[in-house]
Structures are given as structure tokens and as C-alpha cells.
Design a protein around this motif. Structure first.
Motif: not given
Lengths: 447, 288
Positions: A256, A259, B256, B260, B263-264
């Protein structure tokens, strides 16, 4: 149209008798149309299509009720955008006015259709009945299929777009900000301020615009160049583990964007970012990535190249694989070198396929909001009176003007300018790719 | 045996030794360029110490502390962000398909007054800078009571992607043969039946691609989400991550990173497994 047909029909008789004979059948469409101007459906009713006419008349009655009950007030208030500060909210008045105007416009086009329909129907009984049959469910169904998409696109894209364009002609700023204050129409004032010579707006607009173009050209070219180079290397027949390489190189596309951009903001961080630590460890000076205008631009470009090259690689390799191999064999027989092959065969053929994609990604990059906003926020600050930073492109500047400085009027005027630029570029693209021409070809088939 | 006589070099670059070595060099450098940021962020996510973040990829004291925190800390609660994001993205992707597919079918198969104008109109209106719509959308959502709801966000994402989806789907529908549908129509199927039972199953690859692209967009979007959603229980991943990078930058960096990475991962898996559909889907729509 129908009148012309009538006269053409008479042409032969006219030669025989020079006096034009009045043919009542020729006047019927005209009369029918005229009748339908004040009262929708009247023309149809008089010339023998009672049900249809009644339906049309009913629609007009319903619209009149709707108009006086609902639409009249917002339309009337559209002129002033509110008169009572603190009570009227100019934004809501404008939006309600736009919605009302749209409904009125839709009815207006129905009314025009009604007049044409009356004229067409009165031309002759046989034609009319055939047309009525044609206008049965089959002719309505395309509109049923497209209606949900149109309703959605109208409410969420078109209405806000018209609203945004309207704001460009108002003085909506910090001092005229609802709900406490009202804003009103100012005509082309904002555009004049932005584009007139010697205004601080114009100098700043030009600076941002030049960087915007530079950014879009450099970013697109670098990402494409790298993508093409890697695609060529990947397609080299000697290379093994191709799918592994390919999977790794596709990663930036898969991650994304938020990110990866935020990751790069950490990588380039001046004090603790690893890029500077590596530079220091090999004896170089730390680079003020986000403090110096020049280096900030480099950082933004590098990030874009990382994020953007896989797409270009994918498109290039798809295009490369579509080049017929016979061409290379023939060239080799003729004694062409590898460079000749690339420059004379690969590149021209490749370019024909990827040119539209390139223009499209240029247009996308021109407005690449998230990368600038999330990486540098438009900074570092440079001496400017209108709040644009060194890496701000038009779109991030517009965002800043609107959301931070509440200068919605100027923000909207700039947005309109950007819109025109992007539409211009896309028109160029479609001329190149021939999509419009293809549509025109289809249009001729419409009959 | 026969293979030996087939021309081996059919690709643009000659398969000579130096060429191949050069290709490997390019690929390895490119892989390093791609992988370094990724490995760095992964290594950050395992770092125990918050403040000092170095360039080395192997953390001195590795720990799962950051991951533990984002699964337990109620203020930085990864599971809720993730659930919200997947919910919003999936629903908007689905809604976009439901809205766009019938329209694309009509544009591809039927000829009607206003067809060409509508297609061009769809192309042009989406070029207006999206966030300029925000003031109007905010007012519209306020009127309909959809502010600070996921439904409001979903409706805007779905309707906002209509033009793009319609064009991509239409391009693919155009390339499908009409003969099957027409014979079904002759056999007494309705238009809508032909569309849902014949065309949609044939168009699965492009439905998948358009669905995926409309899933990725909301998954990564920050701008619109931040305007529509205010209460932190409804935050999406992008909003959560942004809050971590803004608040206390250096100290929350490892947190963070952990968010990340998590999420990735799903996106990378989805993307790599479906990449072979995406490219033909895109070029078919764009190049043709």
C-alpha cells in the motif's frame, strides 16, 4: 427536420406548378410541437396519441408541484447565497441550489424531448406506430442498466465537481467562512488575481507550476526508464530464477502506497534515518533531505521511482513480449547489431504500445497528491506569501490553501485550472491512442 | 535434438555472456534497491529500543514487543483498524462492481442515444481533483446523517470509482464474443438473464481485477477517511498509521513499522498471487 423532408417531397410537384400548394399534412408536426411547448403531451393528445400525451402531461404537473413545493426556494437563494449571517449557511444554500438546478435541467431536457416527440409523432400515423413500438421496453433498458452508475457518479462526483467550480467564483475564505459568515459571488475575481501580472499569486503559481511539470516529466521518465531497463534485463534469455526476480521487483507495487511513502519518510529522516547514517559511515556528509529544497525534491523523486517503476516494468515487459520474434531473426540475418535491434525494432514498436500508458501515468503523476503530502508535506518552507513549499505541486498547494488556510475560493480557482490542464492532457492522450476515434466509429454505427 | 535448431535468441537482448552478466547485475542492483527499505522496516518492527533507529538491518535486541503492544494496547489496536479497513474496502469494492457492471454491459452491447456522450462525460468528470469534492461531500453526508460512519465512506469510495470501473469493464466486455449471448436471447433468455448468466461468468478475470483495484484504493486511502471518520474506534489502517507517524515520530516508529508490516503482508500475498491477471486486464482496457 420533418419540414425539410416535406419540402423535398414537394420538390417534384413544385416544378410543375410554380405556386406552392399548402399541404396540411406538412403543418401537423409543427402544430403538434407548438402545442406541446406550453403543455407537455398536448400535441400528442391532439394528434391521436392520448395515453402517451396524458403521461407526458402528468409528468409536467408533477414537476410543477415539485418546483413550487421544493425547488423554487433553493433556486431563488442561489442568487445571493444567503442573507442572514449566522443563520444561513452559504455552503448548504449553494449545494441545495445546485441539486435543484440539476433536477430542473433534467426536466428541461425532458420537455425538449416532449416537443420533438410531438412533432415526430404527428408526422404520420404509420410512422408513429412503428416508432411507438420501437420505444417499448427495449429502448428504455439501456437507461435502466446505466441508471445506478449515473445516479452514483452524479451525486458523488458531478455535484461536488459543480460545487467546487462554483466556489471558484465566490469569496469563500477565512473572513467569509460559514457558518458564522456568508460568502457571495465575485465573478472571475479569483482567476484575475491568480493570473494577472505582478500579483504575488501569479509568481507563486508559476513557481509551483514549473516544479509540477518538472516533477511529472522527471518522475514518469525515470520510472519508465528504470522499468524498461529492468524489463529488458528480466527478459534476457540467459537469466534464471526469472519468476523470483519478478516477484521481488513487483513488491513496491503490491505494498500500500501509504506504507511505502511513510517508510521512505523514515529512511530519509535527517537525524536517525539509515540513508544518512550510511552516508556518514562511508565518510560523506549527512544530507538535509527534508530541510533543503533541492534534496527534498530528490527525495520525492527517488521515492516515486521506487513506488512507480514496477508498473512500468510490467507494462514494458507485456509490450516487449508482444513484439513478433521474426523481426529480430530477420534483422540478425541482415547483420544487425544488438543496439540496432533495440533502437530500430524494440524501441519504436514498444513506444507505440506504451505511449498512451505513459501519458496516462504522466497525468496521474501530475496530481500525485499522496506522495508529496505524506513524504514532505510540501516542505521545506520557502519565502512565499501564499504558503506553498518547495516540493508543493499544484494539488498539494490547493489542499493546503483549502484545509489549512481556509482560502477555499483561491483553492477552487486553482483546482479549476488544474482540471483544465489535466483534461487537456488526457484529450491529447486519447487523440494519440485513438480511443475517441474508435468511439466515433461506433457512433456512426448507432444510426 | 530439434531444440538445437530452434533460434535460441528470440528476445530483444542477445544471450551472449556479457549480456547475461549485465542483466544479472541490473537485476541484483534493482533487487537491493527494492528490498533495502522493506527489510529495514521489517527490522524496525522487531526493535526493542524505541528511540535510536540505525541503518543496520539486524536489530541488536530483537523482540516481539511491538507486535504484542499493537495487539493489546487499546489506543493502538491493530485488529480493529485492520477489521475496519477490510470491511470498508471489501464493501466498496463490491458496491462499485454492482453499480458499474450493468452500466458497462449496456455501454458495450447496446446502442442508445447519449451513449457516446455519457462515456466521454464519465471520463472527464473524474479528472477534477478529488478532494475538492470534500466540502460538498461533507455537506451531503451531513444532510444524510452519514458523517462518521463507514457506510458514508463506502458509498463515496464505490461511487467515486464508477467511471474508471465502467471503462475497464466495458473494454473487456467488448472483447467477449456476442454469439453466445445472442443464441441465448434467441432461445428466449431475457437480456438481464444473458448478462448475469453468460457475460458475468465469462468476465470473471476482469471482475476480479476491477474488484482488486477498488479494494486497494480504499485500503491505502488516508485523505477521505480522515475527513469522514472522526471517532478513533472507526479509524482505518492508514489513519492509524498516520497518527503514529505524526504523534511522537521517533518513539512510535517501531510501532508504526509493526503496523506497516502487518498491513502490507495481506496485500502483497493477494497481489503476487493475482498479478498475472492484473497486467492483461489493465493493458487490454488501456491500450486497446
Amino acid at each position: 427536420m420533418s419540414k425539410a423532408k416535406c419540402q423535398r417531397g414537394e420538390g417534384s410537384t413544385r416544378r410543375v406548378s410554380p405556386k406552392p400548394v399548402f399541404d396540411p399534412a406538412c403543418a401537423r408536426p409543427f402544430v403538434a410541437g407548438l402545442l406541446s411547448v406550453p403543455v407537455a403531451g398536448l400535441g400528442q393528445m391532439v394528434f391521436g396519441r392520448g395515453t402517451r400525451g396524458a403521461l407526458f402531461a402528468l409528468i409536467e404537473v408533477l414537476f410543477c408541484v415539485l418546483y413550487f413545493r421544493v425547488l423554487a426556494l433553493p433556486l431563488a437563494r442561489l442568487g445571493t447565497l444567503g442573507t442572514r449571517p449566522g443563520v444561513d449557511d452559504s455552503r448548504q444554500i449553494l449545494l441545495a441550489g445546485i441539486l435543484a438546478a440539476m433536477v430542473a435541467l433534467m426536466y428541461g431536457s425532458f420537455h425538449v424531448y416532449n416537443v420533438l416527440d410531438a412533432a415526430r409523432g404527428a408526422r404520420g400515423q404509420r410512422q408513429a406506430s412503428r416508432r411507438v413500438r420501437l420505444r417499448s421496453f427495449g429502448a428504455v433498458s439501456p437507461y435502466l442498466y446505466t441508471a445506478p452508475a449515473f445516479a452514483g457518479a452524479t451525486l458523488v462526483i458531478l455535484v461536488p465537481l459543480v460545487f467546487g467550480i462554483c466556489l471558484a467564483f465566490t469569496n469563500y475564505n477565512l473572513y467569509h467562512s460559514p457558518p458564522a459568515n456568508l460568502f457571495s459571488w465575485v465573478g472571475f475575481e479569483n482567476f484575475k488575481r491568480i493570473l494577472s501580472p505582478l500579483s504575488p499569486w501569479r509568481a507563486e503559481f508559476l513557481r509551483v507550476f514549473v516544479w509540477n511539470i518538472t516533477w511529472a516529466v522527471l518522475g514518469t521518465t525515470l520510472a519508465f526508464g528504470l522499468g524498461l531497463g529492468i524489463a529488458l534485463a528480466l527478459l534476457n534469455p540467459g537469466v534464471r530464477w526469472r519468476s523470483l526476480f519478478r516477484a521481488i521487483l513487483m513488491l513496491p507495487w503490491a505494498i500500500p502506497a501509504t506504507v511505502s511513502i511513510m517508510t521512505f519518510s523514515g529512511l530519509f529522516n535527517t537525524t536517525f534515518g539509515p540513508v544518512n547514517q550510511i552516508l556518514k559511515s562511508i565518510g560523506l556528509r549527512a544530507i538535509p533531505w527534508f530541510q533543503d529544497p533541492f534534496w527534498a525534491k530528490i527525495a520525492v523523486l527517488l521515492t516515486y521511482v521506487w513506488v512507480g517503476f514496477p508498473f512500468n516494468m510490467a507494462v514494458s515487459s507485456a509490450a516487449l513480449q508482444s513484439i513478433p520474434t521474426e523481426l529480430y531473426e530477420a534483422a540478425r540475418v541482415d547483420g544487425a547489431s544488438a543496439w540496432d535491434c533495440f533502437a530500430r525494432i524494440t524501441f519504436p514498436l514498444l513506444f507505440r504500445v506504451v505511449a498512451p500508458v505513459l501519458v496516462l501515468s504522466f497525468a496521474g503523476n501530475f496530481n500525485n497528491f499522496s506522495i508529496i503530502y505524506l513524504l514532505t508535506g510540501g516542505g521545506p518552507a520557502v519565502p512565499s506569501s501564499r504558503g506553498s513549499g518547495a516540493t508543493d505541486i499544484l494539488i498539494t498547494w490547493v489542499y493546503n490553501l483549502g484545509f489549512q488556510q481556509l482560502q477555499w475560493s483561491y483553492a477552487s480557482a486553482l483546482a479549476v485550472i488544474i482540471f483544465l490542464i489535466v483534461v487537456g492532457m488526457s484529450m491529447l492522450n486519447f487523440r494519440l491512442s485513438g480511443a475517441i476515434m474508435q468511439l466515433q466509429g461506433e457512433g456512426e454505427q448507432d444510426g | 535434438m530439434a531444440d538445437r535448431f530452434k533460434p535460441k535468441c528470440t528476445r530483444p537482448v542477445r544471450a551472449g555472456r556479457p549480456g547475461t552478466a549485465g542483466a544479472y547485475l541490473v537485476l541484483v542492483i534493482a533487487c537491493v534497491f527494492v528490498l533495502y527499505p522493506l527489510l529495514w522496516i521489517v527490522s524496525c518492527s522487531f526493535r526493542a529500543t524505541a528511540g535510536i533507529v540505525g541503518s543496520s538491518l539486524i536489530p541488536t535486541e530483537a523482540s516481539l514487543g511491538n507486535y504484542r503492544q499493537i495487539f493489546t494496547d487499546r489506543n493502538i489496536f491493530f485488529p480493529r483498524w485492520f477489521f475496519n479497513t477490510v470491511k470498508v474496502s471489501a464493501m466498496s469494492s463490491l458496491a462499485a462492481l454492482v453499480l458499474a457492471a450493468p452500466a458497462a454491459y449496456a455501454f458495450s452491447r447496446m446502442r442508445f442515444p447519449g451513449r457516446r456522450a455519457s462515456l466521454i462525460w464519465l471520463l472527464i468528470i473524474q479528472m477534477f481533483p478529488g478532494f475538492m469534492a470534500i466540502v460538498a461531500l461533507y455537506t451531503l453526508l451531513g444532510w444524510s446523517g452519514l458523517l462518521d460512519t463507514h457506510l458514508g465512506l463506502i458509498l463515496i469510495y464505490a461511487a467515486g470509482s464508477i467511471p474508471f470501473s465502467v471503462w475497464l469493464l466495458k473494454g473487456y466486455f467488448d472483447s467477449l464474443p456476442r454469439s453466445i449471448e445472442e443464441s441465448a436471447l434467441v432461445d428466449g433468455a431475457t437480456r438481464f438473464g444473458a448478462f448475469t448468466r453468460i457475460v458475468l461468468p465469462l468476465a470473471k478475470p476482469i471482475l476480479y481485477v476491477v474488484g482488486l483495484i477498488n479494494f486497494i484504493g480504499p485500503y491505502a486511502d488516508y485523505l477521505l477517511a480522515q475527513v469522514v471518520i472522526t471517532s478513533s474506534s472507526k479509524w482505518t489502517l492508514a489513519m492509524g498509521m498516520r497518527s503514529l507517524t505524526i504523534s511522537q515520530f521517533a518513539t512510535s516508529w517501531p510501532l508504526f513499522s509493526a503496523v506497516s508490516v502487518l498491513a502490507a503482508i495481506p496485500m502483497v500475498l493477494i497481489f503476487l498471487s493475482s498479478e498475472r491477471y492484473i497486467i492483461p486486464g489493465l493493458t487490454r482496457g488501456a491500450v486497446k
